[in-house]
Design an enzyme around this catalytic site. Structure first.
Site, PDB file in Angstrom:
ATOM      1  N   ASP A  13     -24.832 -19.375  15.959  1.00 26.35           N
ATOM      2  CA  ASP A  13     -25.711 -18.899  17.030  1.00 26.35           C
ATOM      3  C   ASP A  13     -25.894 -17.386  16.976  1.00 26.35           C
ATOM      4  O   ASP A  13     -25.099 -16.665  16.374  1.00 26.35           O
ATOM      5  CB  ASP A  13     -25.091 -19.238  18.395  1.00 26.35           C
ATOM      6  CG  ASP A  13     -25.316 -20.700  18.773  1.00 26.35           C
ATOM      7  OD1 ASP A  13     -25.735 -21.491  17.907  1.00 26.35           O
ATOM      8  OD2 ASP A  13     -25.063 -21.029  19.944  1.00 26.35           O
ATOM      9  N   HIS A 172     -20.662 -18.091  15.364  1.00 20.17           N
ATOM     10  CA  HIS A 172     -21.665 -17.056  15.618  1.00 20.17           C
ATOM     11  C   HIS A 172     -21.816 -16.171  14.387  1.00 20.17           C
ATOM     12  O   HIS A 172     -20.917 -16.118  13.551  1.00 20.17           O
ATOM     13  CB  HIS A 172     -21.255 -16.212  16.834  1.00 20.17           C
ATOM     14  CG  HIS A 172     -21.209 -17.008  18.101  1.00 20.17           C
ATOM     15  ND1 HIS A 172     -20.125 -17.787  18.426  1.00 20.17           N
ATOM     16  CD2 HIS A 172     -22.127 -17.171  19.078  1.00 20.17           C
ATOM     17  CE1 HIS A 172     -20.381 -18.412  19.577  1.00 20.17           C
ATOM     18  NE2 HIS A 172     -21.577 -18.060  19.989  1.00 20.17           N
TER      19      HIS A 172
HETATM   20 ZN   LIG Z   1     -25.488 -17.514  22.069  1.00 18.18          ZN
END
Ligand SMILES: [Zn+2]
Length: 198
Positions: A13, A172
């Site tokens: 993400d 991430h």
């Molecule tokens: Zn996020």
């Protein structure tokens, strides 16, 4: 073993920046012959069009993570529409691909039993499936990355879902995650998991 007959999809993400971390992650995925999912922010796609194209050119899925990372469950329907639609448009403009999934920031309004009605309506309008994750690596928490502490927490999560056979693993685009990704992938394979295409 923990991962026998079980499949994992890796997902990242908050990109496509920082670009150096993205490039490292893409290199590791290439070396390990893995295709992953990237949930990107419209505002970062605008800033990093080249990086956005790199994700798509290397065969990964690119998906919607909103424009500016708000808590969508707290936004009006109009704001949710603006966040998601602008992101659909810029991703398509830059990469030629129109996303089919939205992962709401923080998972807010996206978990079963807690679905946000405005988000559901807008996602439907835009033909987006609302998705979350199964395993939270907490890679953003200090110490950032996928060190031993995080690995123990991840292993515990797998152990708590003994009957589940497919998992989406949330990470991430971060320098620490990029650094630790090769050893994390080795660990997942040692545990017996198959890393599948999204
Ligand atoms: Zn996020």
């Amino acid at each position: 073993m923990l991962g026998d007959e079980k499949r994992i999809v890796l997902s990242f993400d908050d990109g496509p920046g920082p670009v150096s971390a993205l490039e490292s992650i893409l290199g590791t995925l290439r070396e390990n012959d893995i295709k992953a999912e990237f949930y990107v922010l419209g505002d970062e796609v605008r800033q990093f069009p080249e990086a956005t194209r790199m994700i798509v050119d290397q065969g990964h899925d690119i998906q919607n993570h909103s424009w500016s990372h708000p808590n969508l469950a707290q936004e009006t329907e109009e704001e949710v529409r603006r966040e998601l639609e602008r992101t659909q448009d810029i991703i398509e403009e830059v990469s030629g691909v129109r996303p089919t999934k939205i992962r709401p920031p923080y998972g807010a309004g996206g978990f079963r039993g807690h679905l946000d009605p405005e988000l559901v309506r807008v996602a439907e309008e835009l033909s987006l499936a609302i998705v979350t994750w199964d395993i939270d690596t907490e890679d953003w928490k200090a110490p950032q990355g996928l060190g031993e502490e995080k690995i123990a927490y991840i292993e515990e999560q797998f152990t708590q879902m003994p009957r589940k056979v497919s998992f989406n693993v949330l990470m991430h685009i971060l320098a620490g995650t990029a650094r630790d990704l090769p050893s994390f992938i080795s660990r997942l394979r040692e545990w017996g998991f198959t890393i599948a295409e999204p």
